[in-house]
Design an enzyme around this catalytic site. Structure first.
Site, short mmCIF file in Angstrom:
data_model
loop_
_atom_site.label_atom_id
_atom_site.label_comp_id
_atom_site.label_asym_id
_atom_site.label_seq_id
_atom_site.Cartn_x
_atom_site.Cartn_y
_atom_site.Cartn_z
N CYS A 39 -12.25 -7.87 14.80
CA CYS A 39 -11.14 -7.99 13.84
C CYS A 39 -11.51 -7.45 12.47
O CYS A 39 -12.54 -7.80 11.90
CB CYS A 39 -10.73 -9.46 13.73
SG CYS A 39 -9.40 -9.75 12.53
N ARG A 80 0.82 -1.21 0.00
CA ARG A 80 0.00 0.00 0.00
C ARG A 80 0.85 1.27 0.00
O ARG A 80 0.48 2.28 -0.57
CB ARG A 80 -0.93 -0.03 1.22
CG ARG A 80 -1.88 1.13 1.34
CD ARG A 80 -2.79 0.98 2.54
NE ARG A 80 -3.79 -0.06 2.36
CZ ARG A 80 -3.81 -1.22 3.01
NH1 ARG A 80 -2.86 -1.51 3.88
NH2 ARG A 80 -4.75 -2.10 2.80
N TYR A 81 1.99 1.23 0.68
CA TYR A 81 2.88 2.38 0.79
C TYR A 81 4.17 2.08 0.04
O TYR A 81 4.62 0.93 -0.01
CB TYR A 81 3.21 2.67 2.25
CG TYR A 81 2.01 2.91 3.13
CD1 TYR A 81 1.36 4.14 3.14
CD2 TYR A 81 1.52 1.90 3.97
CE1 TYR A 81 0.26 4.37 3.96
CE2 TYR A 81 0.42 2.12 4.78
CZ TYR A 81 -0.20 3.35 4.77
OH TYR A 81 -1.29 3.56 5.59
N ASP A 136 -7.76 4.14 9.54
CA ASP A 136 -7.44 3.50 8.27
C ASP A 136 -8.58 3.82 7.32
O ASP A 136 -9.71 3.34 7.50
CB ASP A 136 -7.30 1.98 8.44
CG ASP A 136 -5.95 1.47 8.00
OD1 ASP A 136 -5.49 1.94 6.94
OD2 ASP A 136 -5.37 0.63 8.69
N LYS A 182 -3.48 4.97 6.40
CA LYS A 182 -3.75 5.52 7.72
C LYS A 182 -3.53 7.04 7.72
O LYS A 182 -2.60 7.53 7.08
CB LYS A 182 -2.83 4.91 8.77
CG LYS A 182 -3.04 3.44 9.04
CD LYS A 182 -2.09 2.97 10.13
CE LYS A 182 -2.23 1.47 10.35
NZ LYS A 182 -1.74 0.70 9.17
N CYS A 200 -10.32 -11.88 17.85
CA CYS A 200 -10.95 -10.67 18.37
C CYS A 200 -12.30 -10.48 17.70
O CYS A 200 -12.41 -10.62 16.47
CB CYS A 200 -10.06 -9.46 18.11
SG CYS A 200 -8.37 -9.64 18.75
N ASP A 247 -12.35 -0.29 12.79
CA ASP A 247 -12.65 -0.34 11.36
C ASP A 247 -14.09 -0.79 11.10
O ASP A 247 -14.78 -1.31 11.98
CB ASP A 247 -11.68 -1.31 10.67
CG ASP A 247 -10.26 -0.80 10.68
OD1 ASP A 247 -10.03 0.32 10.21
OD2 ASP A 247 -9.37 -1.52 11.17
N ARG A 303 7.22 0.15 2.18
CA ARG A 303 6.99 -0.98 3.07
C ARG A 303 5.86 -1.86 2.55
O ARG A 303 4.98 -1.40 1.83
CB ARG A 303 6.66 -0.51 4.50
CG ARG A 303 5.51 0.46 4.61
CD ARG A 303 5.66 1.28 5.89
NE ARG A 303 4.58 2.23 6.12
CZ ARG A 303 4.53 3.45 5.60
NH1 ARG A 303 5.48 3.85 4.76
NH2 ARG A 303 3.55 4.26 5.89
N ARG A 313 -9.95 -8.21 9.78
CA ARG A 313 -9.75 -9.27 8.79
C ARG A 313 -10.58 -10.51 9.13
O ARG A 313 -10.23 -11.62 8.75
CB ARG A 313 -8.26 -9.65 8.70
CG ARG A 313 -7.38 -8.55 8.10
CD ARG A 313 -6.01 -9.07 7.70
NE ARG A 313 -5.21 -8.00 7.12
CZ ARG A 313 -4.09 -7.51 7.65
NH1 ARG A 313 -3.63 -8.03 8.78
NH2 ARG A 313 -3.43 -6.53 7.07
N CYS A 325 -4.91 -17.38 14.27
CA CYS A 325 -4.53 -16.61 15.45
C CYS A 325 -4.73 -17.47 16.70
O CYS A 325 -5.53 -18.41 16.69
CB CYS A 325 -5.41 -15.36 15.59
SG CYS A 325 -5.32 -14.21 14.20
#
Length: 369
Positions: free
Chosen positions: A131, A111-112, A331, A338, A128, A294, A115, A133, A124
């Site tokens: 989450c 995205r950037y 985000d 972000k 959560c 999100d 990085r 995702r 996981c």
């Protein structure tokens, strides 16, 4: 009608025995949560429907932190499923931050310019309930990136000298064994232009026994800066075992930074958030990001408004030193990245202090006598 996942109750001998039997393994279903005393049996049908759509996992370490007598327990709110997760709002998205739009090869999100994300695993230790995702991770997901896909991802990184930093995510990348984590670290370290390797994880907080001295050493890379971004949202998550795991990482020379999500009913008051940030700093973790929740499906009951988050950040400014201040970020939905959305303390010709007082800047000249 919303069905709470928890209820106040007294434990009888049978329930206490069931809780003891469940204490040494992760809880992965409504039945497991009922047996552990974390969910009332009357709610099983509703939570089975949630489990059909979204993964469930509560580690023994997390289960021990939950107070089943508190219907508003902030640890349970993060990990115990809730029937409201099936209530989807029109603005919510399966891929709220646009990972797929910026994925040139499997496992990479670019995205950037300088990085990339490397999504090495899709599972996981805990799931959560908020989450972003949640449509992509879990036992029904893709598991670990295949050897062939990982080779292609590493080749993508190696072919682009502008990539300065690789961020390992998923899923939770510290679900890898120490052997695989070491091998991946060495593969990334062999790419000369990659100078920073960053792991994003909840493992130190929710399954701290995984972070052995050997595991911490496996993350090190000669000549590279290695960071672990530790996710925690409430000060009670800092159990003695979690603090010891953070210590093992810090003692190995790993730089620790924090990630938290602003969650209604969990940490959306100044006292709790200040205690959380102090807990990070006391454990050698530099507060980094506080995320606006999100637009993931079924998470509306967790989201505050940005205005509420800004008001909270103003309160933190007066309570905490700069060392303990996270950056409040959003985000942007769709993958635009972000942006900081913290309060603005300056305006035309004036600044505002943390108490709300306004001051002219530059100040008026003082006439000398």
């Amino acid at each position: 009608m919303t069905i709470s996942a928890r209820t106040t109750r007294e434990d009888g001998p049978q329930r206490s025995t069931a809780r003891a039997a469940a204490a040494d393994r992760s809880l992965r279903s409504a039945g497991d949560l009922i047996a552990a005393g974390l969910v009332a049996p009357a709610h099983r049908a509703a939570l089975d429907r949630v489990a059909e759509r979204y993964a469930i996992a509560v580690t023994p370490d997390v289960a021990r932190l939950i107070d089943p007598a508190d219907p508003h327990d902030p640890i349970a709110a993060q990990f115990v499923p809730d029937s409201r997760e099936l209530d989807r709002q029109d603005v919510e998205r399966d891929d709220p931050i646009g990972d797929l739009a910026y994925s040139p090869v499997e496992g990479i999100v670019h995205r950037y310019p300088d990085r990339v994300l490397l999504k090495i695993v899709h599972v996981c230790p805990v799931y959560c309930r908020f989450c972003f995702r949640r449509e992509m991770v879990g036992p029904k997901g893709l598991g670990t990136l295949s050897a062939e896909a990982l080779d292609r991802a590493l080749a993508y990184i190696a072919a682009r000298p502008e990539i300065f930093e690789v961020i390992l995510t998923g899923g939770d990348p510290l679900m890898l064994s120490a052997r695989r984590a070491r091998a991946l670290t060495r593969s990334l370290a062999a790419i000369d232009h990659v100078k920073v390797i960053r792991w994003h994880s909840r493992v130190p907080m929710v399954d701290p026994a995984r972070i052995t001295v050997a595991f911490a050493q496996a993350l090190r890379a000669a000549g590279k800066a290695v960071y672990v971004a530790v996710h925690a949202n409430h000060p009670r998550e800092f159990s003695p075992a979690a603090e010891a795991a953070l210590g093992r990482l810090a003692d190995a020379g790993i730089v620790l930074v924090s990630q938290s999500v602003l969650l209604k009913g969990v940490n959306d008051d100044a006292e709790t958030m200040a205690a959380l940030m102090r807990a990070f700093v006391a454990n050698r973790v530099k507060p980094y990001y506080l995320h606006q929740a999100d637009l993931a499906p079924g998470t509306a009951h967790f989201r505050t408004s940005i205005a509420e988050g800004q008001a909270l950040m103003r309160q933190l400014r007066g309570r905490l030193s700069g060392l303990a201040q996270p950056t409040y970020v959003l985000d942007i939905p769709g993958g635009e990245g972000k942006v900081p959305v913290g309060p603005d303390y300056s305006g035309p010709g004036e600044v505002t202090d943390y108490r709300g007082g306004r001051h002219r800047y530059p100040p008026e000249a003082i006439e000398e006598p």
